[in-house]
Design an enzyme around this catalytic site. Structure first.
Site, PDB file in Angstrom:
ATOM      1  N   CYS A  29     -32.850  44.141  12.511  1.00  0.00           N
ATOM      2  CA  CYS A  29     -33.223  42.852  11.927  1.00  0.00           C
ATOM      3  C   CYS A  29     -32.051  42.256  11.142  1.00  0.00           C
ATOM      4  CB  CYS A  29     -34.402  43.028  10.972  1.00  0.00           C
ATOM      5  SG  CYS A  29     -35.966  43.385  11.787  1.00  0.00           S
ATOM      6  N   GLU A  85     -31.949  40.895   8.090  1.00  0.00           N
ATOM      7  CA  GLU A  85     -31.802  41.279   6.677  1.00  0.00           C
ATOM      8  C   GLU A  85     -31.220  42.676   6.550  1.00  0.00           C
ATOM      9  OE1 GLU A  85     -34.412  40.494   8.542  1.00  0.00           O
ATOM     10  OE2 GLU A  85     -36.199  40.447   7.276  1.00  0.00           O
ATOM     11  N   CYS A  96     -40.129  41.552   8.047  1.00  0.00           N
ATOM     12  CA  CYS A  96     -41.088  42.474   8.668  1.00  0.00           C
ATOM     13  C   CYS A  96     -41.389  43.617   7.701  1.00  0.00           C
ATOM     14  CB  CYS A  96     -40.526  43.012   9.985  1.00  0.00           C
ATOM     15  SG  CYS A  96     -39.258  44.275   9.783  1.00  0.00           S
ATOM     16  N   CYS A 121     -38.449  46.003   6.880  1.00  0.00           N
ATOM     17  CA  CYS A 121     -37.433  45.366   6.035  1.00  0.00           C
ATOM     18  C   CYS A 121     -37.917  45.237   4.601  1.00  0.00           C
ATOM     19  CB  CYS A 121     -37.034  44.009   6.594  1.00  0.00           C
ATOM     20  SG  CYS A 121     -35.981  44.188   8.049  1.00  0.00           S
TER      21      CYS A 121
HETATM   22  N1  THU Z   1     -36.576  39.871  13.056  1.00  0.00           N
HETATM   23  C1  THU Z   1     -35.650  39.861  12.056  1.00  0.00           C
HETATM   24  O1  THU Z   1     -34.435  39.887  12.300  1.00  0.00           O
HETATM   25  N2  THU Z   1     -36.102  39.838  10.778  1.00  0.00           N
HETATM   26  C2  THU Z   1     -37.430  39.780  10.429  1.00  0.00           C
HETATM   27  O2  THU Z   1     -37.768  39.967   9.285  1.00  0.00           O
HETATM   28  C3  THU Z   1     -38.428  39.488  11.477  1.00  0.00           C
HETATM   29  C4  THU Z   1     -38.006  39.878  12.846  1.00  0.00           C
HETATM   30  C5  THU Z   1     -36.080  39.916  14.442  1.00  0.00           C
HETATM   31  C6  THU Z   1     -36.285  41.228  15.128  1.00  0.00           C
HETATM   32  C7  THU Z   1     -36.242  40.811  16.583  1.00  0.00           C
HETATM   33  O3  THU Z   1     -34.872  40.769  17.001  1.00  0.00           O
HETATM   34  C8  THU Z   1     -36.786  39.400  16.588  1.00  0.00           C
HETATM   35  O4  THU Z   1     -36.732  38.961  15.246  1.00  0.00           O
HETATM   36  C9  THU Z   1     -38.224  39.267  17.002  1.00  0.00           C
HETATM   37  O5  THU Z   1     -38.558  39.973  18.115  1.00  0.00           O
END
Ligand code: THU
Length: 127
Positions: free
Chosen positions: A55, A57, A84, A87
């Protein structure tokens, strides 16, 4: 919300264009500001082996750690998505003061890690 926090969110939004998300096509950016003013950016980086993606963050926090920053050294983070569950545990660990993020629908709000993860889990002290 302070101007500095709004700027952090704007940096997250700008860097989100560099996310590597060919599978979900959901681009996320993050920018974390240390207490000394340094800013580290991150984006989500996906992988054909789906669970290996990282992710935005977390990638920003990893950059800060590589530069020598530790829990307590980081003041605020901007994220272009609602963090999420996993995170949220990272935000708790690094003891961010403020998490500025875009809710579903686009409203940008400021919260604490405890708002986002009540009763956050800590490794128990050795007896
Ligand atoms: N994602 C993030 O980078 N941060 C979050 O807090 C929510 C989700 C990304 C993970 C994945 O690469 C995409 O968003 C959703 O499938």
């Amino acid at each position: 919300m302070t101007d500095a926090d709004r700027e952090l969110y704007d940096r997250a939004l700008a860097v989100s264009a560099r996310a590597y998300a060919p599978y979900s096509r959901y681009l996320v950016g993050a920018a974390v500001r240390a207490r000394d003013g340094r800013v580290f950016e991150g984006v989500n980086v996906e992988n054909a082996a789906y669970p290996l993606g990282v992710c935005a963050e977390r990638s920003a926090l990893v950059g800060a750690v590589v530069a020598g920053y530790r829990p307590g050294d980081l003041e605020a983070i901007g994220i272009t998505a609602s963090p999420c569950g996993g995170c949220r545990q990272w935000l708790h660990e690094f003891r961010l003061e403020r998490v500025v993020y875009a809710r579903e629908g686009g409203e940008v709000v400021s919260a604490t890690p405890a708002d986002l993860l009540p009763d956050g889990w800590n490794l128990p002290e050795e007896p």
